[in-house]
Design a protein around this motif. Structure first.
Motif, mmCIF file in Angstrom:
data_model
loop_
_atom_site.group_PDB
_atom_site.id
_atom_site.type_symbol
_atom_site.label_atom_id
_atom_site.label_comp_id
_atom_site.label_asym_id
_atom_site.label_seq_id
_atom_site.Cartn_x
_atom_site.Cartn_y
_atom_site.Cartn_z
ATOM 1 N N PRO A 1 0.839 13.872 -0.642
ATOM 2 C CA PRO A 1 -0.207 12.921 -0.264
ATOM 3 C C PRO A 1 0.265 11.919 0.784
ATOM 4 O O PRO A 1 1.417 11.461 0.748
ATOM 5 C CB PRO A 1 -0.540 12.219 -1.588
ATOM 6 C CG PRO A 1 0.698 12.335 -2.405
ATOM 7 C CD PRO A 1 1.343 13.631 -2.004
ATOM 8 N N TYR A 2 -0.618 11.616 1.699
ATOM 9 C CA TYR A 2 -0.394 10.596 2.717
ATOM 10 C C TYR A 2 -1.575 9.627 2.711
ATOM 11 O O TYR A 2 -2.707 10.028 2.438
ATOM 12 C CB TYR A 2 -0.302 11.208 4.116
ATOM 13 C CG TYR A 2 0.937 12.010 4.396
ATOM 14 C CD1 TYR A 2 0.977 13.375 4.144
ATOM 15 C CD2 TYR A 2 2.072 11.407 4.934
ATOM 16 C CE1 TYR A 2 2.115 14.122 4.412
ATOM 17 C CE2 TYR A 2 3.217 12.152 5.210
ATOM 18 C CZ TYR A 2 3.227 13.509 4.944
ATOM 19 O OH TYR A 2 4.358 14.245 5.212
ATOM 20 N N ALA A 3 -1.314 8.389 3.054
ATOM 21 C CA ALA A 3 -2.409 7.459 3.303
ATOM 22 C C ALA A 3 -3.200 7.941 4.511
ATOM 23 O O ALA A 3 -2.619 8.489 5.464
ATOM 24 C CB ALA A 3 -1.858 6.057 3.559
ATOM 25 N N ASP A 4 -4.499 7.757 4.490
ATOM 26 C CA ASP A 4 -5.334 8.212 5.599
ATOM 27 C C ASP A 4 -4.884 7.616 6.930
ATOM 28 O O ASP A 4 -4.958 8.268 7.976
ATOM 29 C CB ASP A 4 -6.796 7.847 5.347
ATOM 30 C CG ASP A 4 -7.436 8.694 4.261
ATOM 31 O OD1 ASP A 4 -8.482 8.285 3.730
ATOM 32 O OD2 ASP A 4 -6.879 9.770 3.927
ATOM 33 N N SER A 5 -4.395 6.395 6.889
ATOM 34 C CA SER A 5 -4.025 5.697 8.122
ATOM 35 C C SER A 5 -2.808 6.289 8.818
ATOM 36 O O SER A 5 -2.568 5.997 9.994
ATOM 37 C CB SER A 5 -3.757 4.218 7.816
ATOM 38 O OG SER A 5 -2.727 4.089 6.852
ATOM 39 N N VAL A 6 -2.042 7.121 8.115
ATOM 40 C CA VAL A 6 -0.813 7.675 8.716
ATOM 41 C C VAL A 6 -0.855 9.192 8.843
ATOM 42 O O VAL A 6 0.065 9.784 9.425
ATOM 43 C CB VAL A 6 0.439 7.253 7.927
ATOM 44 C CG1 VAL A 6 0.482 5.741 7.739
ATOM 45 C CG2 VAL A 6 0.537 7.974 6.591
ATOM 46 N N ASP B 1 0.821 -1.207 0.000
ATOM 47 C CA ASP B 1 0.000 0.000 0.000
ATOM 48 C C ASP B 1 0.856 1.259 0.000
ATOM 49 O O ASP B 1 1.934 1.300 0.594
ATOM 50 C CB ASP B 1 -0.901 0.039 1.244
ATOM 51 C CG ASP B 1 -1.973 -1.026 1.221
ATOM 52 O OD1 ASP B 1 -2.348 -1.496 2.310
ATOM 53 O OD2 ASP B 1 -2.443 -1.383 0.126
ATOM 54 N N PHE B 2 0.324 2.287 -0.598
ATOM 55 C CA PHE B 2 0.966 3.602 -0.613
ATOM 56 C C PHE B 2 0.966 4.190 0.799
ATOM 57 O O PHE B 2 -0.005 4.053 1.546
ATOM 58 C CB PHE B 2 0.195 4.521 -1.555
ATOM 59 C CG PHE B 2 0.622 5.950 -1.524
ATOM 60 C CD1 PHE B 2 -0.038 6.874 -0.727
ATOM 61 C CD2 PHE B 2 1.690 6.391 -2.293
ATOM 62 C CE1 PHE B 2 0.344 8.194 -0.700
ATOM 63 C CE2 PHE B 2 2.088 7.716 -2.273
ATOM 64 C CZ PHE B 2 1.410 8.623 -1.469
ATOM 65 N N VAL B 3 2.066 4.876 1.159
ATOM 66 C CA VAL B 3 2.150 5.559 2.453
ATOM 67 C C VAL B 3 2.243 7.075 2.258
ATOM 68 O O VAL B 3 1.433 7.824 2.793
ATOM 69 C CB VAL B 3 3.356 5.064 3.268
ATOM 70 C CG1 VAL B 3 3.482 5.871 4.571
ATOM 71 C CG2 VAL B 3 3.234 3.580 3.573
ATOM 72 N N ALA B 4 3.242 7.534 1.511
ATOM 73 C CA ALA B 4 3.440 8.973 1.321
ATOM 74 C C ALA B 4 4.398 9.207 0.152
ATOM 75 O O ALA B 4 5.173 8.323 -0.202
ATOM 76 C CB ALA B 4 4.001 9.619 2.585
ATOM 77 N N ALA B 5 4.321 10.392 -0.433
ATOM 78 C CA ALA B 5 5.209 10.741 -1.543
ATOM 79 C C ALA B 5 5.502 12.236 -1.524
ATOM 80 O O ALA B 5 4.682 13.033 -1.045
ATOM 81 C CB ALA B 5 4.586 10.335 -2.876
ATOM 82 N N ILE B 6 6.658 12.600 -2.098
ATOM 83 C CA ILE B 6 7.062 14.002 -2.083
ATOM 84 C C ILE B 6 7.892 14.309 -3.318
ATOM 85 O O ILE B 6 8.670 13.476 -3.788
ATOM 86 C CB ILE B 6 7.867 14.318 -0.791
ATOM 87 C CG1 ILE B 6 8.182 15.801 -0.684
ATOM 88 C CG2 ILE B 6 9.145 13.480 -0.726
ATOM 89 C CD1 ILE B 6 8.770 16.190 0.687
ATOM 90 N N ARG B 7 7.691 15.493 -3.868
ATOM 91 C CA ARG B 7 8.562 15.966 -4.946
ATOM 92 C C ARG B 7 9.047 17.366 -4.587
ATOM 93 O O ARG B 7 10.107 17.529 -4.016
ATOM 94 C CB ARG B 7 7.841 15.943 -6.303
ATOM 95 C CG ARG B 7 8.794 16.310 -7.453
ATOM 96 C CD ARG B 7 8.186 16.091 -8.827
ATOM 97 N NE ARG B 7 7.019 16.901 -9.092
ATOM 98 C CZ ARG B 7 6.439 17.015 -10.295
ATOM 99 N NH1 ARG B 7 6.944 16.378 -11.334
ATOM 100 N NH2 ARG B 7 5.367 17.742 -10.468
ATOM 101 N N TRP B 8 8.290 18.385 -4.925
ATOM 102 C CA TRP B 8 8.687 19.762 -4.638
ATOM 103 C C TRP B 8 8.021 20.247 -3.348
ATOM 104 O O TRP B 8 6.907 19.853 -3.023
ATOM 105 C CB TRP B 8 8.269 20.697 -5.777
ATOM 106 C CG TRP B 8 8.759 20.289 -7.120
ATOM 107 C CD1 TRP B 8 8.009 19.876 -8.173
ATOM 108 C CD2 TRP B 8 10.117 20.267 -7.571
ATOM 109 N NE1 TRP B 8 8.803 19.587 -9.247
ATOM 110 C CE2 TRP B 8 10.108 19.833 -8.917
ATOM 111 C CE3 TRP B 8 11.345 20.580 -6.996
ATOM 112 C CZ2 TRP B 8 11.255 19.687 -9.677
ATOM 113 C CZ3 TRP B 8 12.499 20.437 -7.748
ATOM 114 C CH2 TRP B 8 12.448 20.002 -9.065
ATOM 115 N N SER B 9 8.707 21.165 -2.657
ATOM 116 C CA SER B 9 8.185 21.631 -1.378
ATOM 117 C C SER B 9 6.876 22.398 -1.523
ATOM 118 O O SER B 9 6.080 22.450 -0.593
ATOM 119 C CB SER B 9 9.218 22.511 -0.679
ATOM 120 O OG SER B 9 9.528 23.635 -1.486
#
Length: 123
Positions: free
Chosen positions: A58-63, A45-53
């Motif tokens: 996006p974060y998974a709702d569970s975290v 499952d997806f947890v979180a991702a980041i590119r530019w500040s």
């Protein structure tokens, strides 16, 4: 290209861990980096991702509210700070990289995967 994840371990519920993922082989400064996790017997499952500040992260709702993703482009490294850990966070955590926006990683398949690091949260 290699993504090397570090920082997993055993922690009690309510505790914290910080995962790191160092990329080598090329710079990912313009790409999205992120984290997924796979609990025993479940899908990845997806947890979180980041590119530019300045972009949404996006974060998974569970975290949400407990985990924070960040990156250091000079070190070609992405981090996942995990606070208030719960037993249901127990999983192998994988780092990943993808061309495109964080939403691309949220809804699609990363272009690169790292090996996993196991996080175990005891109750």
């Amino acid at each position: 290209v290699q993504l090397q994840a570090f920082g997993g371990g055993l922690v009690q519920a309510g505790g914290s861990l910080r995962l790191s993922c160092a990329a080598s082989g090329r710079s990912f400064s313009g790409d999205t980096m992120g984290w997924f996790r796979q609990a025993p017997g479940k899908e990845r499952d997806f947890v979180a991702a980041i590119r530019w500040s300045f972009e949404s992260t996006p974060y998974a709702d569970s975290v949400k509210g407990r985990f924070t993703i960040s990156r250091d482009n000079a070190k070609n490294t992405v981090y996942l700070q995990m606070n208030n850990l719960k037993p249901e966070d127990t999983a192998v955590h994988y780092c990943a990289a993808a061309r495109g926006s964080p939403q691309t990683m949220l809804y699609g398949t990363p272009d690169y995967w790292g090996q996993g690091t196991l996080v175990t949260v005891s109750s």
